[in-house]
Design a protein around this motif. Structure first.
Motif, PDB file in Angstrom:
ATOM      1  N   ILE A  49      -0.130  11.514 -80.913  1.00  0.00           N
ATOM      2  CA  ILE A  49      -0.060   9.943 -80.128  1.00  0.00           C
ATOM      3  C   ILE A  49       0.531  10.466 -78.910  1.00  0.00           C
ATOM      4  CG2 ILE A  49       0.879   8.217 -81.104  1.00  0.00           C
ATOM      5  CD1 ILE A  49       1.562   8.595 -83.575  1.00  0.00           C
ATOM      6  N   SER A  50      -0.368   9.834 -78.169  1.00  0.00           N
ATOM      7  CA  SER A  50       0.107   9.655 -76.468  1.00  0.00           C
ATOM      8  C   SER A  50       1.233   8.203 -76.136  1.00  0.00           C
ATOM      9  CB  SER A  50      -0.666   9.386 -75.811  1.00  0.00           C
ATOM     10  OG  SER A  50      -2.203   9.489 -76.262  1.00  0.00           O
ATOM     11  N   THR A  51       1.671   8.334 -75.098  1.00  0.00           N
ATOM     12  CA  THR A  51       2.776   7.681 -75.215  1.00  0.00           C
ATOM     13  C   THR A  51       3.276   7.439 -73.586  1.00  0.00           C
ATOM     14  OG1 THR A  51       4.203   8.547 -76.445  1.00  0.00           O
ATOM     15  CG2 THR A  51       5.361   7.474 -74.841  1.00  0.00           C
ATOM     16  N   ARG A  52       2.968   5.762 -73.435  1.00  0.00           N
ATOM     17  CA  ARG A  52       2.677   5.426 -72.205  1.00  0.00           C
ATOM     18  C   ARG A  52       4.095   3.834 -71.917  1.00  0.00           C
ATOM     19  NH1 ARG A  52      -0.572   0.278 -71.349  1.00  0.00           N
ATOM     20  NH2 ARG A  52      -2.302   1.092 -72.806  1.00  0.00           N
ATOM     21  N   THR A  82      -5.313  -4.643 -72.938  1.00  0.00           N
ATOM     22  CA  THR A  82      -6.212  -3.697 -73.373  1.00  0.00           C
ATOM     23  C   THR A  82      -7.771  -3.627 -74.298  1.00  0.00           C
ATOM     24  OG1 THR A  82      -3.695  -2.377 -73.578  1.00  0.00           O
ATOM     25  CG2 THR A  82      -5.889  -1.120 -75.076  1.00  0.00           C
ATOM     26  N   VAL A  92      -8.084   7.913 -79.937  1.00  0.00           N
ATOM     27  CA  VAL A  92      -7.253   8.238 -79.412  1.00  0.00           C
ATOM     28  C   VAL A  92      -5.911   7.084 -79.434  1.00  0.00           C
ATOM     29  CG1 VAL A  92      -6.953   7.996 -77.114  1.00  0.00           C
ATOM     30  CG2 VAL A  92      -8.612   8.298 -77.705  1.00  0.00           C
ATOM     31  N   THR A 109      -2.133   5.514 -79.228  1.00  0.00           N
ATOM     32  CA  THR A 109      -0.802   5.301 -78.216  1.00  0.00           C
ATOM     33  C   THR A 109      -0.159   4.572 -78.622  1.00  0.00           C
ATOM     34  OG1 THR A 109      -2.886   5.476 -76.722  1.00  0.00           O
ATOM     35  CG2 THR A 109      -0.501   4.832 -75.617  1.00  0.00           C
ATOM     36  N   HIS A 110       1.425   4.714 -78.182  1.00  0.00           N
ATOM     37  CA  HIS A 110       2.532   4.513 -78.887  1.00  0.00           C
ATOM     38  C   HIS A 110       3.216   3.619 -77.159  1.00  0.00           C
ATOM     39  CE1 HIS A 110       6.679   4.815 -80.573  1.00  0.00           C
ATOM     40  NE2 HIS A 110       6.016   3.564 -79.834  1.00  0.00           N
ATOM     41  N   ILE A 111       2.604   2.565 -77.021  1.00  0.00           N
ATOM     42  CA  ILE A 111       3.416   1.450 -75.901  1.00  0.00           C
ATOM     43  C   ILE A 111       4.505   0.620 -75.830  1.00  0.00           C
ATOM     44  CG2 ILE A 111       2.582   0.556 -74.418  1.00  0.00           C
ATOM     45  CD1 ILE A 111      -0.454   0.143 -75.105  1.00  0.00           C
TER      46      ILE A 111
END
Ligand SMILES: C[S@@+](CC[C@H](N)C(=O)[O-])C[C@H]1O[C@@H](n2cnc3c(N)ncnc32)[C@H](O)[C@@H]1O
Length: 190
Positions: free
Chosen positions: A3-6, A19, A168, A170-172
């Motif tokens: 899990i990517s983070t932004r 998004t 993909v 993502t945790h925003i």
């Protein structure tokens, strides 16, 4: 699954809409899994050909109906008085869906006991991922500050981590985040 983070300066609602717009410019079919007062349903009807929206509260359907009528987009949407854990009983069987929005928790200024629950949320996410088109997106707004909201969010993170297909995720986070602030998750199919 990693899990990517932004981080974002925008409100997480704006970030969710931005998004979705970025990845799905003209969705064919979109689903609002938690209609509430219809802000997200209204957003989805602006760009999608067809929208299905779900809520367990009659008040949510009435409020959303009024909003869409005012904005002249009622003809684009099917409002369904049912829990999202039963979405598969109401969605056409042979379609794929480009966008699913989940904005969890309770209806603002309403009964806080009528709230999304971990078990049904996970069931609904499982249905959503099975319907997702090959370029589809699921957005999930979770509220760790609500009663039961933190364990619901943790279960969602576990569920996202357990995905084995090529997504993909993502945790925003909001730049102004505190422990109890909402979090946004997006899952995109590659
Ligand atoms: C935070 S509100 C949604 C806000 C909404 N998306 C908007 O734009 O106004 C959460 C909603 O989820 C609904 N809800 C709770 N459990 C549900 C379930 N199992 N299936 C569908 N909706 C549910 C609540 O009734 C509430 O209206």
């Amino acid at each position: 699954m990693m899990i990517s983070t932004r981080f974002t300066q925008h409100s997480l609602v704006t970030e969710a809409h931005k998004t979705i717009r970025c990845y799905q410019t003209n969705p064919n079919i979109s689903v609002d899994a938690t209609m509430g007062n219809g802000h997200d349903t209204d957003f989805l009807t602006r760009h999608s050909k067809t929208v299905y929206a779900f809520d367990i509260q009659e008040a949510a359907l009435l409020s959303t109906e009024q909003r869409l009528q005012k904005n002249n987009r009622l003809d684009k949407v099917t409002l369904i008085h049912a829990g999202h854990e039963l979405m598969n009983k109401h969605l056409p069987a042979s379609v794929t869906i480009d966008v699913f929005m989940f904005n969890l928790g309770y209806l603002p200024h309403s009964d806080e006991a009528i709230i999304t629950k971990t078990k049904s949320t996970l069931k609904a996410l499982e249905i959503a991922i099975n319907y997702l088109s090959h370029t589809g997106i699921i957005s999930i707004m979770a509220y760790p500050g609500h009663a039961g909201g933190r364990s619901e969010m943790d279960a969602i993170i576990n569920w996202l981590n357990s995905q084995t297909a090529n997504y993909v995720i993502t945790h925003i986070h909001s730049m102004q985040e505190t422990q109890d602030s909402p979090r946004l998750f997006t899952l995109l199919k590659l």
